[in-house]
Design a protein around this motif. Structure first.
Motif, mmCIF file in Angstrom:
data_model
loop_
_atom_site.group_PDB
_atom_site.id
_atom_site.type_symbol
_atom_site.label_atom_id
_atom_site.label_comp_id
_atom_site.label_asym_id
_atom_site.label_seq_id
_atom_site.Cartn_x
_atom_site.Cartn_y
_atom_site.Cartn_z
ATOM 1 N N VAL A 199 13.399 34.963 13.122
ATOM 2 C CA VAL A 199 12.537 35.740 14.005
ATOM 3 C C VAL A 199 13.418 36.689 14.809
ATOM 4 O O VAL A 199 14.386 36.247 15.440
ATOM 5 N N LEU A 200 13.099 37.976 14.784
ATOM 6 C CA LEU A 200 13.847 38.962 15.556
ATOM 7 C C LEU A 200 13.336 38.984 16.981
ATOM 8 O O LEU A 200 12.133 38.914 17.235
ATOM 9 N N VAL A 201 14.272 39.094 17.912
ATOM 10 C CA VAL A 201 13.904 39.131 19.327
ATOM 11 C C VAL A 201 13.064 40.364 19.626
ATOM 12 O O VAL A 201 12.148 40.323 20.447
ATOM 13 N N VAL A 202 13.350 41.489 18.952
ATOM 14 C CA VAL A 202 12.603 42.714 19.233
ATOM 15 C C VAL A 202 11.142 42.551 18.840
ATOM 16 O O VAL A 202 10.234 43.040 19.545
ATOM 17 N N ASP A 203 10.864 41.836 17.748
ATOM 18 C CA ASP A 203 9.472 41.594 17.364
ATOM 19 C C ASP A 203 8.773 40.679 18.354
ATOM 20 O O ASP A 203 7.614 40.894 18.719
ATOM 21 N N ARG A 236 19.017 42.308 21.904
ATOM 22 C CA ARG A 236 18.296 42.674 20.689
ATOM 23 C C ARG A 236 18.920 42.016 19.449
ATOM 24 O O ARG A 236 19.245 42.663 18.470
ATOM 25 N N GLU A 237 19.091 40.689 19.515
ATOM 26 C CA GLU A 237 19.679 39.964 18.401
ATOM 27 C C GLU A 237 18.672 38.951 17.870
ATOM 28 O O GLU A 237 17.576 38.793 18.417
ATOM 29 N N ALA A 238 19.025 38.282 16.791
ATOM 30 C CA ALA A 238 18.135 37.288 16.196
ATOM 31 C C ALA A 238 18.106 36.028 17.046
ATOM 32 O O ALA A 238 19.067 35.691 17.731
ATOM 33 N N VAL A 239 16.979 35.333 16.990
ATOM 34 C CA VAL A 239 16.852 34.067 17.705
ATOM 35 C C VAL A 239 17.762 33.046 17.038
ATOM 36 O O VAL A 239 17.835 32.982 15.800
ATOM 37 N N PRO A 240 18.490 32.210 17.796
ATOM 38 C CA PRO A 240 19.352 31.198 17.176
ATOM 39 C C PRO A 240 18.553 30.261 16.274
ATOM 40 O O PRO A 240 17.351 30.064 16.444
ATOM 41 N N GLY A 241 19.265 29.666 15.317
ATOM 42 C CA GLY A 241 18.603 28.808 14.348
ATOM 43 C C GLY A 241 17.939 27.597 14.966
ATOM 44 O O GLY A 241 16.880 27.156 14.512
ATOM 45 N N TRP A 242 18.541 27.051 16.041
ATOM 46 C CA TRP A 242 17.973 25.837 16.633
ATOM 47 C C TRP A 242 16.652 26.120 17.348
ATOM 48 O O TRP A 242 15.891 25.198 17.617
ATOM 49 N N ALA A 250 5.702 30.677 18.651
ATOM 50 C CA ALA A 250 5.422 31.541 19.797
ATOM 51 C C ALA A 250 5.064 32.957 19.357
ATOM 52 O O ALA A 250 4.193 33.604 19.954
ATOM 53 N N LEU A 251 5.720 33.468 18.306
ATOM 54 C CA LEU A 251 5.414 34.803 17.810
ATOM 55 C C LEU A 251 3.980 34.876 17.288
ATOM 56 O O LEU A 251 3.255 35.846 17.558
ATOM 57 N N GLN A 252 3.562 33.848 16.567
ATOM 58 C CA GLN A 252 2.196 33.846 16.048
ATOM 59 C C GLN A 252 1.181 33.747 17.177
ATOM 60 O O GLN A 252 0.135 34.408 17.161
ATOM 61 N N GLU A 253 1.469 32.911 18.204
ATOM 62 C CA GLU A 253 0.562 32.798 19.352
ATOM 63 C C GLU A 253 0.448 34.121 20.094
ATOM 64 O O GLU A 253 -0.644 34.523 20.509
ATOM 65 N N ALA A 254 1.579 34.807 20.283
ATOM 66 C CA ALA A 254 1.556 36.089 20.996
ATOM 67 C C ALA A 254 0.776 37.137 20.215
ATOM 68 O O ALA A 254 0.014 37.923 20.787
ATOM 69 N N ARG A 255 0.936 37.163 18.895
ATOM 70 C CA ARG A 255 0.191 38.132 18.089
ATOM 71 C C ARG A 255 -1.301 37.832 18.101
ATOM 72 O O ARG A 255 -2.128 38.748 18.158
ATOM 73 N N ASP A 256 -1.671 36.550 18.063
ATOM 74 C CA ASP A 256 -3.085 36.189 18.133
ATOM 75 C C ASP A 256 -3.676 36.582 19.487
ATOM 76 O O ASP A 256 -4.799 37.086 19.564
ATOM 77 N N ALA A 257 -2.898 36.352 20.568
ATOM 78 C CA ALA A 257 -3.393 36.719 21.901
ATOM 79 C C ALA A 257 -3.553 38.224 22.040
ATOM 80 O O ALA A 257 -4.510 38.709 22.642
#
Length: 467
Positions: A199-203, A236-242, A250-257
């Motif tokens: 997941v990219l932080v910018v997205d 503006r970097e990628a989210v860590p693997g952990w 969280a990305l899906q919840e934010a897009r749904d909201a």
């Protein structure tokens, strides 16, 4: 005749001979030579035949018991002993299955030994084992150290629970305050591993802005501190693997909201119409926002400009302004107008405050503009001041009767407040009933002047003489 036909078939590779097992009495089997269809399988490089002694040495080097290897070869232990001692020849089908059977028997024996070493044997251990499982179920996510400490018995029982699938270990957070990644014990078998996600932080930041979430809210979804998320968002970097799994959710919840959110201006007007008098903070909570965003400010400004809502003093204790539906009402009582009406009525600030039931300092703040006059108070003050007689006419008459006099002499007569007397003098001068000029020659009845004076400047009745 039959023997000759069998011999001819063998030479023509129509059939072939191989070892076979036949049943004898009491359910036992015996190895014999049997006939099979088709030609015999011939290896390109023939391996040396597996003898009984070699089979025995292979079993001993693998550390297998006779019964364990016999079970995986699907024969009886007595038959395996006969092969190892050379009493019977090992069939070809058995020779092909020996390597795989040895490996499977080793794995099964290791699992059996581990199970027997960790399983509770005594009644007291059974109770401790049940107690351990109950702790894992009631408080999941605790580390091994928190569960067993230095107790070797509990450590053995925990290993048994993990081996049998009654518990599993998974990464988690140490506590809600420090948010350190640790390994915790959870009830039940381990869930299936999800494929790695990136997941990219910018997205995620873009979806957060569209959903109206604050950095605190997205950090709570990810299970990290707000400052940690702020560093990620700036770099503006990628989210860590952990944290990838939580970030994906969280990305899906934010897009749904963001997708289900209605037009901000329409939602704002609807919320204000349902609950008039909401403060901006209360309106944010009603709309599901967590902070004052630029998009929300633009929507509010557009609604105010269109006359759909307006902001004015709420009249509540501790709340300065509130939002109300409809356009803003025209202000009918300004601070200057209030001061003028009070002065013309001949009232002091304390008199007006006592009449309407407020403190004098509040009236002073109204007249100076430090406190806005709410719509309700404007109506009440106008009703009170409108019912009083106009005190300007008696004051004008009193000031006109006292002329000629200086401004200071008129103030000493206490005809009214200083501002009221000054307003009366200005009105008399504007209407031509009084004018400024020299008053007297400086003499008094008891003491003549020591030197000639030109008199003092004061107010005289009548209009000013034009030369």
């Amino acid at each position: 005749m039959a023997l000759e036909l069998i011999t001819q078939a063998l030479e023509a590779d129509v059939i072939h001979e191989d070892d076979s097992a036949v049943a004898i009495r009491a359910g036992a089997t015996r190895t014999v030579t049997g006939l099979y269809p088709g030609p015999a399988a011939r290896a390109l490089f023939a391996e040396p035949a597996l003898s009984g002694e070699r089979l025995r040495q292979t079993r001993l080097r693998a550390g297998l018991a006779v019964g364990v290897l016999a079970e995986h070869l699907e024969v009886s232990p007595a038959q395996l002993r006969r092969w190892e001692t050379g009493q019977q020849a090992i069939p070809a089908r058995i020779r092909a299955r020996v390597p795989g059977a040895v490996e499977a028997a080793q794995a099964a024996q290791a699992a059996q030994l581990a199970h027997s070493a960790t399983r509770p044997r005594r009644r007291r251990d059974v109770r401790r084992y049940q107690d351990l499982l109950r702790q894992v179920t009631e408080d999941p996510g605790r580390s091994r150290w928190a569960l067993v400490r230095t107790r070797s018995v509990d450590a053995r029982l925990l290993e048994h629970a993990l081996a049998t699938g009654q518990a599993h270990e998974s990464p988690t957070w140490s506590s809600a305050r420090n948010r350190q990644a640790v390994v915790g014990v959870f009830p039940g078998p381990a869930p299936e591993q999800r494929p790695a996600v990136h997941v990219l932080v910018v997205d995620l930041a873009d979806a957060r802005e569209r959903a109206g979430w604050s950095q605190d809210r997205i950090a709570e979804r990810l299970g990290v501190a707000r400052t940690t998320w702020a560093r990620w968002e700036r770099e503006r970097e990628a989210v860590p693997g952990w944290a990838a799994a939580q970030a994906d959710v969280a990305l899906q919840e934010a897009r749904d909201a963001a997708a289900t959110r209605t037009d901000r201006r329409t939602a704002l007007v609807t919320a204000v119409s349902a609950s008039p008098g909401l403060s901006r903070k209360a309106l944010l909570a009603a709309l599901g926002y967590t902070r004052w965003t630029g998009l929300f400010a633009d929507a509010l400004a557009a609604a105010v400009a269109a006359g759909e809502v307006h902001e004015r003093h709420a009249g509540h204790h501790g709340q300065q302004t509130g939002l109300y539906p409809g356009p803003a009402a025209t202000e009918v009582l300004t601070p200057a107008r209030l001061r003028e009406l009070r002065t013309r009525a001949g009232l002091l600030q304390g008199d007006l405050a006592a009449a309407v039931g407020v403190y004098k300092v509040k009236v002073s703040e109204w007249e100076t503009g430090r406190r806005p006059i709410s719509h309700e108070w404007q109506v009440r003050l106008l009703e009170h001041l409108g019912s009083l007689p106009d005190a300007s006419t008696p004051l004008l008459q009193a000031v006109l009767t006292s002329l000629p006099a200086t401004r200071h002499q008129l103030e000493l007569l206490t005809l009214g407040s200083r501002s009221a007397v000054n307003a009366a003098l200005d009105e008399l001068e504007a209407t031509g009933r009084a004018h400024q000029g020299r008053i007297g020659d400086g003499r008094t009845e008891d003491r003549p002047p020591s030197r000639p004076t030109r008199g003092r400047v004061g107010y005289l009745p009548g209009p000013a003489l034009r030369v």
